[in-house]
Design a protein around this motif. Structure first.
Motif, PDB file in Angstrom:
ATOM      1  N   LEU A 200       0.901  -1.060  -0.051  1.00 30.85           N
ATOM      2  CA  LEU A 200      -0.103   0.005  -0.140  1.00 30.85           C
ATOM      3  C   LEU A 200       0.897   1.275   0.123  1.00 30.85           C
ATOM      4  O   LEU A 200       2.007   1.030   0.318  1.00 30.85           O
ATOM      5  CB  LEU A 200      -0.838  -0.057   1.291  1.00 30.85           C
ATOM      6  CG  LEU A 200      -2.261  -1.212   1.245  1.00 30.85           C
ATOM      7  CD1 LEU A 200      -2.465  -1.233   2.658  1.00 30.85           C
ATOM      8  CD2 LEU A 200      -3.060  -0.442   0.368  1.00 30.85           C
ATOM      9  N   SER A 201       0.307   2.340  -0.530  1.00 25.18           N
ATOM     10  CA  SER A 201       0.913   3.535  -0.467  1.00 25.18           C
ATOM     11  C   SER A 201       0.831   4.289   1.289  1.00 25.18           C
ATOM     12  O   SER A 201       0.143   3.724   1.845  1.00 25.18           O
ATOM     13  CB  SER A 201       0.643   4.603  -1.327  1.00 25.18           C
ATOM     14  OG  SER A 201      -0.761   5.015  -0.947  1.00 25.18           O
ATOM     15  N   VAL A 202       1.709   5.056   1.473  1.00 27.27           N
ATOM     16  CA  VAL A 202       1.659   5.627   2.809  1.00 27.27           C
ATOM     17  C   VAL A 202       0.520   6.335   3.037  1.00 27.27           C
ATOM     18  O   VAL A 202      -0.144   6.367   4.041  1.00 27.27           O
ATOM     19  CB  VAL A 202       2.899   6.527   2.855  1.00 27.27           C
ATOM     20  CG1 VAL A 202       3.039   7.394   4.382  1.00 27.27           C
ATOM     21  CG2 VAL A 202       4.349   5.735   3.210  1.00 27.27           C
ATOM     22  N   SER A 203       0.124   7.077   1.836  1.00 31.57           N
ATOM     23  CA  SER A 203      -0.976   7.868   2.121  1.00 31.57           C
ATOM     24  C   SER A 203      -2.309   7.081   2.089  1.00 31.57           C
ATOM     25  O   SER A 203      -3.473   7.317   2.741  1.00 31.57           O
ATOM     26  CB  SER A 203      -1.177   8.776   0.547  1.00 31.57           C
ATOM     27  OG  SER A 203      -1.521   8.016  -0.282  1.00 31.57           O
ATOM     28  N   ALA A 204      -2.218   5.943   1.560  1.00 32.31           N
ATOM     29  CA  ALA A 204      -3.536   5.204   1.678  1.00 32.31           C
ATOM     30  C   ALA A 204      -3.816   4.633   3.076  1.00 32.31           C
ATOM     31  O   ALA A 204      -4.758   4.594   3.709  1.00 32.31           O
ATOM     32  CB  ALA A 204      -3.568   3.982   0.671  1.00 32.31           C
ATOM     33  N   ILE A 205      -2.380   4.218   3.721  1.00 30.65           N
ATOM     34  CA  ILE A 205      -2.631   3.714   5.051  1.00 30.65           C
ATOM     35  C   ILE A 205      -2.954   4.622   6.010  1.00 30.65           C
ATOM     36  O   ILE A 205      -3.970   4.568   6.865  1.00 30.65           O
ATOM     37  CB  ILE A 205      -1.263   3.239   5.566  1.00 30.65           C
ATOM     38  CG1 ILE A 205      -0.631   1.906   4.694  1.00 30.65           C
ATOM     39  CG2 ILE A 205      -1.331   2.907   7.093  1.00 30.65           C
ATOM     40  CD1 ILE A 205       0.626   1.660   5.112  1.00 30.65           C
ATOM     41  N   ARG A 206      -2.687   6.120   5.864  1.00 33.51           N
ATOM     42  CA  ARG A 206      -3.091   7.348   6.483  1.00 33.51           C
ATOM     43  C   ARG A 206      -4.455   7.321   6.376  1.00 33.51           C
ATOM     44  O   ARG A 206      -5.274   7.661   7.364  1.00 33.51           O
ATOM     45  CB  ARG A 206      -2.113   8.395   6.348  1.00 33.51           C
ATOM     46  CG  ARG A 206      -0.771   8.258   6.839  1.00 33.51           C
ATOM     47  CD  ARG A 206      -0.235   9.817   6.898  1.00 33.51           C
ATOM     48  NE  ARG A 206       0.493  10.110   5.790  1.00 33.51           N
ATOM     49  CZ  ARG A 206       1.909  10.527   5.828  1.00 33.51           C
ATOM     50  NH1 ARG A 206       2.589  10.208   6.703  1.00 33.51           N
ATOM     51  NH2 ARG A 206       2.376  10.825   4.610  1.00 33.51           N
TER      52      ARG A 206
ATOM     53  N   TYR B 230      -6.676   4.853   5.554  1.00 36.59           N
ATOM     54  CA  TYR B 230      -7.491   4.056   6.248  1.00 36.59           C
ATOM     55  C   TYR B 230      -7.678   4.141   7.773  1.00 36.59           C
ATOM     56  O   TYR B 230      -8.613   3.878   8.465  1.00 36.59           O
ATOM     57  CB  TYR B 230      -6.631   2.769   5.877  1.00 36.59           C
ATOM     58  CG  TYR B 230      -6.933   2.029   4.440  1.00 36.59           C
ATOM     59  CD1 TYR B 230      -7.616   2.455   3.789  1.00 36.59           C
ATOM     60  CD2 TYR B 230      -5.710   1.140   4.211  1.00 36.59           C
ATOM     61  CE1 TYR B 230      -7.964   2.175   2.580  1.00 36.59           C
ATOM     62  CE2 TYR B 230      -5.846   0.606   2.894  1.00 36.59           C
ATOM     63  CZ  TYR B 230      -6.904   1.165   2.010  1.00 36.59           C
ATOM     64  OH  TYR B 230      -7.074   0.827   0.637  1.00 36.59           O
ATOM     65  N   GLU B 231      -6.454   5.065   8.296  1.00 39.11           N
ATOM     66  CA  GLU B 231      -6.482   4.969   9.847  1.00 39.11           C
ATOM     67  C   GLU B 231      -7.479   6.301   9.839  1.00 39.11           C
ATOM     68  O   GLU B 231      -8.385   6.163  10.798  1.00 39.11           O
ATOM     69  CB  GLU B 231      -5.245   5.988  10.256  1.00 39.11           C
ATOM     70  CG  GLU B 231      -5.255   6.262  11.530  1.00 39.11           C
ATOM     71  CD  GLU B 231      -4.188   7.086  11.905  1.00 39.11           C
ATOM     72  OE1 GLU B 231      -3.293   7.395  11.421  1.00 39.11           O
ATOM     73  OE2 GLU B 231      -4.101   7.415  13.308  1.00 39.11           O
ATOM     74  N   GLU B 232      -7.822   7.261   9.051  1.00 33.69           N
ATOM     75  CA  GLU B 232      -8.798   8.266   9.180  1.00 33.69           C
ATOM     76  C   GLU B 232      -9.983   7.565   9.163  1.00 33.69           C
ATOM     77  O   GLU B 232     -11.069   8.129   9.691  1.00 33.69           O
ATOM     78  CB  GLU B 232      -8.402   9.222   7.981  1.00 33.69           C
ATOM     79  CG  GLU B 232      -9.005  10.582   8.009  1.00 33.69           C
ATOM     80  CD  GLU B 232      -8.858  11.418   6.622  1.00 33.69           C
ATOM     81  OE1 GLU B 232      -9.650  11.969   6.372  1.00 33.69           O
ATOM     82  OE2 GLU B 232      -7.614  11.358   6.126  1.00 33.69           O
ATOM     83  N   LYS B 233     -10.285   6.517   8.281  1.00 38.79           N
ATOM     84  CA  LYS B 233     -11.671   5.889   8.206  1.00 38.79           C
ATOM     85  C   LYS B 233     -11.809   4.915   9.157  1.00 38.79           C
ATOM     86  O   LYS B 233     -12.796   4.383   9.352  1.00 38.79           O
ATOM     87  CB  LYS B 233     -11.658   5.107   6.794  1.00 38.79           C
ATOM     88  CG  LYS B 233     -11.577   6.023   5.702  1.00 38.79           C
ATOM     89  CD  LYS B 233     -12.876   6.532   5.529  1.00 38.79           C
ATOM     90  CE  LYS B 233     -13.143   7.616   4.563  1.00 38.79           C
ATOM     91  NZ  LYS B 233     -14.347   8.245   4.371  1.00 38.79           N
TER      92      LYS B 233
ATOM     93  N   ILE C   1     -16.029  -3.153   4.810  1.00 39.91           N
ATOM     94  CA  ILE C   1     -14.877  -3.745   5.563  1.00 39.91           C
ATOM     95  C   ILE C   1     -14.942  -3.220   6.925  1.00 39.91           C
ATOM     96  O   ILE C   1     -14.414  -4.018   7.964  1.00 39.91           O
ATOM     97  CB  ILE C   1     -13.504  -3.315   4.904  1.00 39.91           C
ATOM     98  CG1 ILE C   1     -13.747  -3.928   3.436  1.00 39.91           C
ATOM     99  CG2 ILE C   1     -12.308  -4.088   5.456  1.00 39.91           C
ATOM    100  CD1 ILE C   1     -12.703  -3.531   2.603  1.00 39.91           C
ATOM    101  N   GLU C   2     -14.948  -2.063   7.370  1.00 36.90           N
ATOM    102  CA  GLU C   2     -14.766  -1.656   8.654  1.00 36.90           C
ATOM    103  C   GLU C   2     -15.818  -2.321   9.599  1.00 36.90           C
ATOM    104  O   GLU C   2     -15.663  -2.823  10.720  1.00 36.90           O
ATOM    105  CB  GLU C   2     -15.304   0.034   8.832  1.00 36.90           C
ATOM    106  CG  GLU C   2     -14.849   0.588  10.239  1.00 36.90           C
ATOM    107  CD  GLU C   2     -15.192   1.951  10.172  1.00 36.90           C
ATOM    108  OE1 GLU C   2     -15.816   2.638   9.132  1.00 36.90           O
ATOM    109  OE2 GLU C   2     -15.101   2.517  11.279  1.00 36.90           O
TER     110      GLU C   2
END
Lengths: 145, 145
Positions: A18-24, A26-29, A68-69
Motif C-alpha cells: 500500500l502507499s503511505v497515503s493510503a494507510i493514513r 485508512y486510519e482516518e476511516k 470492511i470496517e
DNA sequence: ATGCAACCTCAAGCTAAGTTGAGGTCAAGC
DNA sequence: GCTTGACCTCAACTTAGCTTGAGGTTGCAT
C-alpha cells in the motif's frame, strides 16, 4: 522476538504494497489505529500487516471500506484475523459474489434475446426492466456492481 | 403524424425516466445534440427517446458514458439505432459480460480454497494474487468491475 | 397581456478512495 | 551536533455521474 516490534508507516507500506497515503487514509476511516511515538509518529503492530492485507483482499472482492470496517468491527485491534473470522466474513462475501454472478448471467441471457430482436423498446425490453432492479440505491443510473 | 414532433426536455425526461439534469449532462458529454428554439430551449427528436434508452441499457451493462459515446459514434443523430447497430454494439458488450462472469467465478473458486485455509498470507494467497490482475488501471486498490 | 410552469446557465456539491503538495518536524547515522 | 530521509498535518485535487441551488427567461393557456 525483539522487544520493540512496532513498525513505522513506511515499513508497513513496503510490507503490504500500500502507499503511505493510503494507510493514513485508512486510519482516518478507522480501519487501523496505530500508536504514536512521543514525536507523534505512527507505530503499527505487526498484526496490522495482516489487517491491511485483509482489507486489500476484501476490497478486491468488492467490499467498500465502510463495509470492511463493519466486518472488522468485531476484531480487536492487535489481533490477527484468524481462520474463524475469515470464515465468517468470507461467507458474506461469497453471497455477494454469487448474487453478482447470477445478475450478470441474467443480463447475458436477456442480451441474447435482445440481440435477436433489436427492439430497444423501453418499458418492454427485458434488459431494460431487468436493469431497473439493480440500478437502485445511488444517484441516477449506475453501473453493475 | 404532427408536423412538429420535437420534444422539450421535460417530456423526454418523462418518456425515458431520466432526470432533466441527467439529460442536460448527457448533452454536455456529447451523447445527444438537441436543437434549440429561438428562445434557447432544447428541442429533441423523437428518436432521442430511443437513443437515451440505449444509453440507459448500455450503462446498466457496465459501459461508461465515454464508452457509450464511442459506441454511438457510428450512429448519426436523428436515426434510431436499429437491429444491425444493436447487434454490432451488443457483441462488444457480451464479451465484457463474459469476461466479468469468468473473473467472478475465479474469485469464487479461490475464495472456497481460502475459506478452508484462512491463511491470509499476503504474497502467497491465491485470492490476493488473483486480485492483482484486475486491480490495475486506477489509483490504489479498486473494486471489481 | 399576463401568470406561472417549465425552461435556461453556471457554479458548487455529492460519494469513493485515494493522491499530491506545501510547509514543517523527527530521528538516526556520521 | 548536524544533515538527511522519513515522518507529520492539512487542504486541495482527481474521476464518474450526476444533483442542487441561485438567479433569470420562455412559452403556452387563459
Amino acid at each position: 522476538m525483539k522487544a520493540n516490534d512496532l513498525l513505522p508507516i513506511g515499513d508497513l507500506a513496503r510490507r503490504t504494497g500500500l502507499s503511505v497515503s493510503a494507510i493514513r487514509f485508512y486510519e482516518e476511516k478507522g480501519l487501523v489505529e496505530p500508536h504514536r511515538t512521543a514525536g507523534n509518529q505512527r507505530r503499527f503492530l505487526r498484526s496490522d500487516i495482516r489487517r491491511l492485507s485483509f482489507i486489500l483482499i476484501a476490497q478486491k472482492l468488492g467490499l467498500s471500506l465502510s463495509e470492511i470496517e463493519e466486518a472488522l468491527a468485531g476484531l480487536p485491534q492487535g489481533r490477527t484475523p484468524n481462520a474463524a473470522d475469515w470464515k465468517r466474513i468470507s461467507g458474506e462475501v461469497k453471497k455477494r459474489i454469487d448474487a453478482q454472478i447470477a445478475a450478470l448471467e441474467k443480463v447475458r441471457e436477456d442480451l441474447d434475446g435482445c440481440i435477436g430482436c433489436g427492439c430497444l423498446s423501453l418499458k418492454k425490453c427485458a434488459l431494460y426492466n431487468a436493469g431497473d432492479k439493480w440500478g437502485e440505491g445511488g444517484s441516477g443510473p449506475r453501473v453493475l456492481r
